[in-house]
Scaffold this active site. Structure first.
Site, PDB file in Angstrom:
ATOM      1  N   HIS A 185       0.848  -1.193   0.000  1.00  0.00           N
ATOM      2  CA  HIS A 185       0.000   0.000   0.000  1.00  0.00           C
ATOM      3  C   HIS A 185       0.884   1.244   0.000  1.00  0.00           C
ATOM      4  CE1 HIS A 185      -2.924   3.024   1.226  1.00  0.00           C
ATOM      5  NE2 HIS A 185      -3.865   2.175   0.855  1.00  0.00           N
ATOM      6  N   GLU A 216      -3.921   1.781  -7.261  1.00  0.00           N
ATOM      7  CA  GLU A 216      -4.302   2.932  -6.450  1.00  0.00           C
ATOM      8  C   GLU A 216      -3.432   4.126  -6.832  1.00  0.00           C
ATOM      9  OE1 GLU A 216      -3.479   2.202  -2.292  1.00  0.00           O
ATOM     10  OE2 GLU A 216      -1.381   1.909  -2.765  1.00  0.00           O
TER      11      GLU A 216
END
EC number: 5.3.1.1
Length: 250
Positions: free
Chosen positions: A95, A167
């Site tokens: 992430h 993302e």
């Protein structure tokens, strides 16, 4: 046919009371969405509580991060074996907040990816570019580099049992959302690039969009041919929003 996956990343949020209310608020929608998989990734301290709350519904459990180490003198770490023991199916890896705030390099991400799979969890590999990289037309290079770093260690076939989450860093927590066309453009490139390594993997792997997904944008995003669901941040903490996103994935 790839099953849509809607995954909530709760980040550093929640209390015992709010966690219980959130699961109870979304479980009916998750159970009713027969063609959509729903998962949540709570902070580690709430994993046991959430595991108990989802034991009798269709919601899957994931971790936000795990160590490459299984046990030992690693203060503050959580091993994949530990979260697996509580019934977790998934673990995020790579992430952008881990890359940025914890200095996790592509090499560290690759090692974690391998450790997650080796211990029976499904890695959700997060990749994506910064605003500066997008504005200098480096988006495709960035996602290819991040994918290649993992594939070089794990092998391409490992992605058959993994999820990819694109993302765009500039859209995370900012309220900015890539248009459905922008998101599809990158998702299609990722799938095409993967097909050059393995057509089987490219056809099978779920590619989620992550970056300020909301109920209002979900249906249009998820209607794109290469977008297989969403990795949802802030909206995953709001029952009505998250339910709306699940509905958008049907």
């Amino acid at each position: 046919m790839r099953t849509p996956l809607v995954m909530g990343n709760w980040k550093l949020n929640g209390t015992k009371e709010s966690v219980s209310a959130l699961i109870k608020g979304i479980e009916a929608a998750a159970d009713a969405a027969k063609n959509v998989e729903v998962a949540v990734c709570p902070p580690t301290i709430f994993i046991e509580q959430v595991a108990n709350l989802v034991a009798n519904n269709s919601i899957e459990l994931g971790a936000q991060d795990v160590s490459t180490n299984i046990s030992g003198a690693f203060t503050g770490e959580t091993s994949p074996v530990m979260v697996k023991e509580f019934g977790a199916k998934y673990s995020l890896v790579g992430h952008s907040e881990r890359r940025q705030y914890h200095n996790e390099t592509d090499a560290v991400v690759a090692a974690k990816f391998v450790a997650i799979q080796a211990n029976g969890l499904v890695p959700v590999l997060c990749i994506g570019e910064t605003l500066e990289e997008r504005e200098t037309d480096k988006t495709f290079n960035v996602v290819e580099t991040q994918l290649k770093a993992v594939i070089d260690v794990s092998g391409i076939d490992a992605l058959e049992n993994a999820v990819i989450a694109y993302e765009p860093v500039w859209a995370i927590g900012t309220g900015k959302v890539a248009s459905s066309e922008q998101a599809q453009d990158v998702h299609a490139h990722i799938r095409t690039w993967l097909a050059e390594q393995s057509k089987v993997v490219a056809a099978k792997v779920q590619i989620l969009y992550g970056g300020s997904v909301k109920a209002s944008s979900a249906k249009e995003l998820f209607a794109q041919p290469d977008i297989d669901g969403g990795l949802v941040g802030g909206a995953a903490l709001l029952v009505e929003e998250f339910v709306g996103i699940i509905e958008g994935a049907k």
